[in-house]
Design a protein around this motif. Structure first.
Motif, PDB file in Angstrom:
ATOM      1  N   LEU A 277      13.843  -5.315  -4.164  1.00  0.00           N
ATOM      2  CA  LEU A 277      15.276  -5.035  -4.343  1.00  0.00           C
ATOM      3  C   LEU A 277      15.702  -3.732  -3.687  1.00  0.00           C
ATOM      4  N   THR A 278      14.908  -2.711  -3.884  1.00  0.00           N
ATOM      5  CA  THR A 278      15.190  -1.393  -3.305  1.00  0.00           C
ATOM      6  C   THR A 278      13.913  -0.557  -3.307  1.00  0.00           C
ATOM      7  N   PRO A 279      13.732   0.326  -2.315  1.00  0.00           N
ATOM      8  CA  PRO A 279      12.537   1.174  -2.301  1.00  0.00           C
ATOM      9  C   PRO A 279      12.531   2.186  -3.442  1.00  0.00           C
ATOM     10  N   ALA A 280      13.681   2.330  -4.139  1.00  0.00           N
ATOM     11  CA  ALA A 280      13.741   3.270  -5.258  1.00  0.00           C
ATOM     12  C   ALA A 280      12.963   2.743  -6.471  1.00  0.00           C
ATOM     13  N   VAL A 281      12.701   1.420  -6.510  1.00  0.00           N
ATOM     14  CA  VAL A 281      11.910   0.847  -7.617  1.00  0.00           C
ATOM     15  C   VAL A 281      10.459   1.287  -7.455  1.00  0.00           C
ATOM     16  N   GLU A 282       9.914   1.902  -8.492  1.00  0.00           N
ATOM     17  CA  GLU A 282       8.510   2.327  -8.407  1.00  0.00           C
ATOM     18  C   GLU A 282       7.598   1.129  -8.582  1.00  0.00           C
ATOM     19  N   SER A 283       6.614   1.035  -7.715  1.00  0.00           N
ATOM     20  CA  SER A 283       5.680  -0.083  -7.765  1.00  0.00           C
ATOM     21  C   SER A 283       4.304   0.437  -7.347  1.00  0.00           C
ATOM     22  N   PRO A 284       3.561   0.998  -8.318  1.00  0.00           N
ATOM     23  CA  PRO A 284       2.299   1.666  -7.971  1.00  0.00           C
ATOM     24  C   PRO A 284       1.282   0.720  -7.329  1.00  0.00           C
ATOM     25  N   LEU A 285       0.550   1.248  -6.365  1.00  0.00           N
ATOM     26  CA  LEU A 285      -0.514   0.475  -5.730  1.00  0.00           C
ATOM     27  C   LEU A 285      -1.745   0.493  -6.627  1.00  0.00           C
ATOM     28  N   LYS A 286      -2.625  -0.476  -6.398  1.00  0.00           N
ATOM     29  CA  LYS A 286      -3.761  -0.638  -7.312  1.00  0.00           C
ATOM     30  C   LYS A 286      -4.816   0.457  -7.162  1.00  0.00           C
ATOM     31  N   GLY A 287      -5.040   0.875  -5.924  1.00  0.00           N
ATOM     32  CA  GLY A 287      -6.163   1.788  -5.695  1.00  0.00           C
ATOM     33  C   GLY A 287      -5.751   3.089  -5.052  1.00  0.00           C
ATOM     34  N   ASP A 288      -6.670   3.664  -4.283  1.00  0.00           N
ATOM     35  CA  ASP A 288      -6.406   4.943  -3.627  1.00  0.00           C
ATOM     36  C   ASP A 288      -6.482   4.838  -2.104  1.00  0.00           C
ATOM     37  N   GLY A 289      -6.629   3.608  -1.588  1.00  0.00           N
ATOM     38  CA  GLY A 289      -6.692   3.421  -0.130  1.00  0.00           C
ATOM     39  C   GLY A 289      -8.094   3.609   0.436  1.00  0.00           C
TER      40      GLY A 289
END
Ligand SMILES: [Zn+2]
Ligand SMILES: [Zn+2]
Length: 304
Positions: A277-289
């Motif tokens: 919807l918008t990049p302002a929505v927080e959506s944490p990634l699972k790991g650390d890359g």
């Protein structure tokens, strides 16, 4: 392991080098690309996208509507939403540091890791050095010439959504201005399409005036944008379905393909169902890359 793309490597202007560093929040301090080619494409994009909005809102919309009504408000709202999403997503693509500089990279070489002699760091699986960015990028997908930076683990979500919204915006714009283009050129259907293909010939033979050339050219630029965004999206969707980066696609590495749902979460984060919807929505990634589940290590969740 490194891609041998040395082109434009030494073109970073000293002033851009001076501006280019990462602040305490892990974000780049400048949006100007390091590389000369990238700067040209970046300029084209940063002028082109706002221009398209001004063109559609300032020229095409008043042609269709002489007073503000529900339809006008709908189009203005939709265009604002699309433009905001393109702008904010691309800004985050550029500003978020995709390198491993802010990650803890161990001094001991772990199994599956590599050593970058340029950065002098151990880099995790799926990471590669970019000779334009001059750094190792975590889960490197590719170097984007329009934003002048690499797409990797930390900014892939914003790149994907930026391209999706550019595609939607180009489709919307072409569809919306179609009647305006058709009535401005005002030629029988065959000549109309010939004019779109070669507006300068149509001008020479008196089919259209100078304004007709402008309208046909802007339509063609919109079409080129749509085709390019569609092409990039096709590659991205194919890679997401297979759980691959661009490097892994080229080298047929299929070690990290889990399920489609998990592959999407890997890029869009845990809240991917609303993150679009918008990049302002927080959506944490699972790991650390640095650590990634392999296909054979995945265990589907069990029903209790
Ligand atoms: Zn490196
Ligand atoms: Zn790069």
């Amino acid at each position: 392991m490194f891609e041998k793309k040395l082109e434009d490597e030494a073109t970073t202007h000293p002033f851009v080098k001076f501006l280019w560093h990462i602040d305490s929040m892990g974000q780049r301090t400048t949006i100007i690309p390091k590389n000369a080619t990238d700067r040209g494409l970046f300029l084209f994009m940063t002028i082109g996208i706002p221009f398209a909005v001004v063109w559609l809102g300032g020229v095409v919309l008043p042609y269709y509507h002489t007073e503000v009504n529900g339809t006008v408000i709908f189009h203005i709202t939709a265009a604002t939403f699309i433009f905001y999403n393109i702008f904010h997503n691309l800004l985050l693509v550029i500003r978020i540091d995709a390198s491993g500089r802010t990650s803890f990279l161990p001094s001991v070489l772990k199994p599956g890791w590599g050593y970058c002699s340029i950065c002098q760091v151990n880099y995790p699986p799926r990471s590669y050095h970019c000779h334009i960015c001059d750094e190792c990028i975590l889960k490197r997908d590719h170097h984007c010439k329009f934003t002048g930076c690499c797409i990797g683990y930390h900014n892939h979500r914003y790149f994907l959504m930026g391209v999706i919204y550019i595609f939607i915006g180009a489709l919307y714009g072409i569809y919306y201005q179609w009647d305006y283009v058709y009535s401005t050129i005002n030629l029988p259907i065959v000549y109309f399409f010939l004019t779109l293909i070669a507006p300068h010939f149509s001008l020479m033979f008196g089919g259209i005036n100078l304004w007709g050339v402008v309208v046909a050219t802007l339509h063609n630029l919109g079409l080129v944008t749509l085709i390019m965004a569609g092409y990039i999206l096709t590659i991205q969707v194919r890679a997401i379905c297979r759980g691959q980066t661009q490097y892994e696609m080229k080298h047929n590495i299929r070690d990290y393909n889990i399920t489609l749902n998990q592959n999407i979460i890997d890029i869009m984060g845990r809240r991917w169902k609303i993150a679009w919807l918008t990049p302002a929505v927080e959506s944490p990634l699972k790991g650390d890359g640095c650590k990634f589940l392999k296909t054979n290590e995945y265990e589907p969740p069990k029903d209790i």
